[in-house]
Motif scaffolding. Structure first.
Motif, PDB file in Angstrom:
ATOM      1  N   LEU A  70       9.714   2.292  -5.830  1.00 19.96           N
ATOM      2  CA  LEU A  70      11.172   3.011  -5.791  1.00 19.96           C
ATOM      3  C   LEU A  70      11.833   3.192  -4.589  1.00 19.96           C
ATOM      4  CD1 LEU A  70      13.441   4.223  -7.735  1.00 19.96           C
ATOM      5  CD2 LEU A  70      11.989   6.443  -7.756  1.00 19.96           C
ATOM      6  N   LEU A  71      10.925   3.675  -3.753  1.00 18.80           N
ATOM      7  CA  LEU A  71      11.528   3.764  -2.354  1.00 18.80           C
ATOM      8  C   LEU A  71      11.862   2.268  -1.625  1.00 18.80           C
ATOM      9  CD1 LEU A  71       9.192   6.428  -0.749  1.00 18.80           C
ATOM     10  CD2 LEU A  71      11.563   6.692  -1.534  1.00 18.80           C
ATOM     11  N   ILE A  90       4.831  14.750   1.629  1.00 13.48           N
ATOM     12  CA  ILE A  90       5.986  14.156   1.775  1.00 13.48           C
ATOM     13  C   ILE A  90       5.891  13.051   0.528  1.00 13.48           C
ATOM     14  CG2 ILE A  90       7.328  12.173   2.864  1.00 13.48           C
ATOM     15  CD1 ILE A  90       6.397  13.475   5.649  1.00 13.48           C
ATOM     16  N   LEU A  91       5.090  12.149   0.065  1.00  8.18           N
ATOM     17  CA  LEU A  91       5.071  11.228  -0.721  1.00  8.18           C
ATOM     18  C   LEU A  91       4.844  12.009  -2.306  1.00  8.18           C
ATOM     19  CD1 LEU A  91       2.654   8.446   0.262  1.00  8.18           C
ATOM     20  CD2 LEU A  91       5.278   8.374  -0.116  1.00  8.18           C
ATOM     21  N   SER A  92       3.933  12.885  -2.615  1.00  8.28           N
ATOM     22  CA  SER A  92       3.609  13.633  -3.614  1.00  8.28           C
ATOM     23  C   SER A  92       4.722  14.596  -4.038  1.00  8.28           C
ATOM     24  CB  SER A  92       2.327  14.532  -3.569  1.00  8.28           C
ATOM     25  OG  SER A  92       1.126  13.205  -3.534  1.00  8.28           O
ATOM     26  N   TYR A  93       5.169  15.428  -2.932  1.00 14.08           N
ATOM     27  CA  TYR A  93       5.991  16.458  -3.269  1.00 14.08           C
ATOM     28  C   TYR A  93       7.451  16.006  -3.028  1.00 14.08           C
ATOM     29  CZ  TYR A  93       1.588  19.404  -3.230  1.00 14.08           C
ATOM     30  OH  TYR A  93       0.445  19.869  -3.529  1.00 14.08           O
ATOM     31  N   PHE A  94       8.080  15.710  -2.011  1.00 18.38           N
ATOM     32  CA  PHE A  94       9.456  15.354  -1.606  1.00 18.38           C
ATOM     33  C   PHE A  94       9.904  14.158  -2.388  1.00 18.38           C
ATOM     34  CE2 PHE A  94      12.791  13.414   0.837  1.00 18.38           C
ATOM     35  CZ  PHE A  94      13.674  14.578   0.945  1.00 18.38           C
ATOM     36  N   PHE A  95       9.069  12.968  -2.105  1.00 17.91           N
ATOM     37  CA  PHE A  95       9.717  11.713  -2.704  1.00 17.91           C
ATOM     38  C   PHE A  95       9.168  11.649  -4.432  1.00 17.91           C
ATOM     39  CE2 PHE A  95       9.958  10.492   1.670  1.00 17.91           C
ATOM     40  CZ  PHE A  95      11.480   9.997   1.756  1.00 17.91           C
ATOM     41  N   GLY A  96       8.070  12.157  -4.548  1.00 19.77           N
ATOM     42  CA  GLY A  96       7.395  12.082  -5.883  1.00 19.77           C
ATOM     43  C   GLY A  96       7.410  13.005  -6.973  1.00 19.77           C
ATOM     44  N   GLY A  97       7.273  14.385  -6.573  1.00 15.43           N
ATOM     45  CA  GLY A  97       7.496  15.365  -7.423  1.00 15.43           C
ATOM     46  C   GLY A  97       8.704  15.702  -8.165  1.00 15.43           C
ATOM     47  N   ASN A  98       9.628  15.083  -7.431  1.00 13.79           N
ATOM     48  CA  ASN A  98      11.262  15.388  -8.132  1.00 13.79           C
ATOM     49  C   ASN A  98      11.446  14.422  -9.251  1.00 13.79           C
ATOM     50  OD1 ASN A  98      12.079  17.421  -5.938  1.00 13.79           O
ATOM     51  ND2 ASN A  98      11.482  15.732  -4.860  1.00 13.79           N
ATOM     52  N   ILE A  99      10.694  13.294  -9.072  1.00 17.68           N
ATOM     53  CA  ILE A  99      10.877  12.376 -10.233  1.00 17.68           C
ATOM     54  C   ILE A  99       9.664  12.323 -11.298  1.00 17.68           C
ATOM     55  CG2 ILE A  99      11.102   9.662 -10.638  1.00 17.68           C
ATOM     56  CD1 ILE A  99      12.108   9.925  -7.693  1.00 17.68           C
ATOM     57  N   LEU A 100       8.592  12.097 -10.533  1.00 16.90           N
ATOM     58  CA  LEU A 100       7.285  11.870 -11.501  1.00 16.90           C
ATOM     59  C   LEU A 100       6.498  13.002 -11.369  1.00 16.90           C
ATOM     60  CD1 LEU A 100       6.247   9.220 -12.964  1.00 16.90           C
ATOM     61  CD2 LEU A 100       4.790   8.872 -10.964  1.00 16.90           C
ATOM     62  N   PHE A 101       6.152  13.937 -12.584  1.00 16.24           N
ATOM     63  CA  PHE A 101       5.212  15.008 -12.378  1.00 16.24           C
ATOM     64  C   PHE A 101       3.816  14.643 -11.902  1.00 16.24           C
ATOM     65  CE2 PHE A 101       7.927  17.062 -15.963  1.00 16.24           C
ATOM     66  CZ  PHE A 101       8.041  17.969 -15.202  1.00 16.24           C
ATOM     67  N   SER A 102       3.339  15.416 -11.047  1.00 14.24           N
ATOM     68  CA  SER A 102       1.829  15.352 -10.545  1.00 14.24           C
ATOM     69  C   SER A 102       0.919  16.130 -11.364  1.00 14.24           C
ATOM     70  CB  SER A 102       1.911  15.719  -9.066  1.00 14.24           C
ATOM     71  OG  SER A 102       0.757  15.444  -8.348  1.00 14.24           O
TER      72      SER A 102
END
Length: 424
Positions: free
Chosen positions: A320-321, A273-285
């Protein structure tokens, strides 16, 4: 208003209508265009006849371009991508060469650049933020990982992003003027947005619920119900025609897709949820290279995202959230904010609660990433008379922007290493 005036207003809505808007559009179409052109000319990853899906980040480039994608999730995109494919073939003389890839890339570049422009127009014309704040927020949005990837990727999400940004801007204009959303606009939005991704059709109807005194008058409610019904009827008839009215296939395929994309347990749910849904769309992992097969004997390398390996990206996303939900509760009585948030919650339910595609939810950013700059914009607006808070918010977004650019630039250099190694 005559047809000519409506047509002019339509083009003014979509394209730059002031010098500032023109500069914003030119900046991003140049930035994205250089990136997309370089990739299209020098690498085969945008379109490779041997690779239907999963070459990078689970995008289905070739499959989407050739077929529009699966009918149960993308019911009408078949027709849309027929036009795109034939146009690209027209320019490339029927070849799937670098020219073909270049046309696909520039169509994506234009769509994403227009999406950024729509967000800027919303910030400037609907929220009426100072120019410097609007530029700060649109720059923040423009460097999101989803925008970077979609700017050269021929996918449903690329055009969904533009259509949702455009419709939200249009609906905000109408509601701000206390006017009803046109029936023609509703039908067009339902067919185009819902046709590219079926679940997004619900988002088209959310603004209708906030039309002035909708539930105070039977006449207004009936008119709204009629517009929604007509939109649904047009959409359903086109959908059924697409599958030769074999409606049972919809349920069978939908169940198959849900089982396929909702039962991944390799990573803890909270981290996806954090790394893919909320994060991956904004900040590359971090990136992982996987061995893939096209089911016809051809092996290739695929690139996917991993969860974050450092605490800093988690802090970035948490901040950000925090700002997003601060904006929501601060502007709770604002109907335009409610429309944005309800739309966002729909995606949260689908991907985080129902877990559909959660392990690859970083590719679904085109459905919702525009809500971040818009909600941040409303947060700035709510403190327009509080200089200290405005300064705090400006500095915070500025720091996030700097980290975003540095992180995503470094990750893109890794992406180019992948291209140089496997897709020249």
């Amino acid at each position: 208003m005559n047809f000519k005036s409506k047509l002019i207003n339509f083009f003014r809505l979509i394209f730059p209508s002031s010098l500032t808007e023109l500069w914003v559009f030119l900046f991003f179409i140049t930035l994205y265009g250089i990136l997309g052109s370089y990739i299209a000319i020098n690498y085969t990853i945008i379109f490779d006849n041997r690779i239907p899906w999963d070459a990078y980040f689970s995008f289905d480039n070739r499959s989407i371009v050739m077929t529009g994608g699966s009918f149960e999730r993308h019911p009408l995109s078949y027709y849309f991508f027929n036009w795109i494919r034939e146009f690209a073939f027209l320019i490339s003389n029927g070849k799937t060469d670098s020219t073909f890839r270049l046309v696909l890339a520039w169509l994506s570049t234009t769509a994403v650049s227009l999406s950024v422009l729509q967000v800027f127009k919303y910030l400037k014309n609907i929220i009426r933020l100072p120019l410097i704040i609007s530029l700060l927020l649109v720059s923040f949005f423009g460097f999101f990982s989803t925008n970077i990837l979609l700017s050269f990727t021929p996918e449903n999400f690329t055009y969904t992003l533009f259509l949702l940004c455009l419709y939200n801007h249009y609906a905000a204009i109408k509601l701000k003027k206390e006017e009803k959303i046109s029936g023609i606009a509703l039908v067009f939005a339902g067919i185009s947005v819902g046709g590219l991704t079926i679940t997004n059709i619900i988002k088209v109807f959310i603004p209708v619920l906030f039309e002035k005194k909708l539930f105070w008058s039977w006449k207004k409610f009936g008119n709204a119900a009629l517009r929604v019904t007509i939109t649904f009827v047009c959409y359903i008839l086109l959908y059924l025609n697409r599958i030769d009215f074999k409606y049972k296939n919809i349920f069978n395929k939908t169940n198959e897709q849900y089982e396929k994309f909702s039962n991944v347990k390799s990573t803890p749910t909270w981290d996806m949820i954090l790394s893919y849904f909320f994060g991956g769309n904004i900040l590359f992992s971090n990136f992982i290279i996987r061995d893939k097969n096209n089911m016809k004997g051809f092996n290739f390398k695929g690139l996917i995202m991993d969860v974050y390996s450092s605490w800093i990206p988690y802090v970035f996303i948490a901040i950000l959230l925090g700002l997003i939900f601060w904006s929501y509760f601060r502007n709770f009585k604002n109907k335009l904010v409610q429309i944005i948030m309800i739309s966002f919650i729909l995606d949260i339910v689908i991907h985080c609660i129902m877990r559909f595609g959660l392990h690859t939810s970083y590719i679904y950013g085109g459905h919702f990433i525009f809500v971040y700059p818009l909600l941040l914009g409303w947060l700035f607006y709510s403190y327009h008379s509080s200089p200290r808070v405005l300064s705090f918010l400006t500095v915070t977004i500025g720091i996030l922007l700097i980290y975003l650019i540095i992180n995503n630039y470094i990750r893109m250099t890794e992406f180019f290493w992948f291209l140089n190694s496997y897709y020249q």
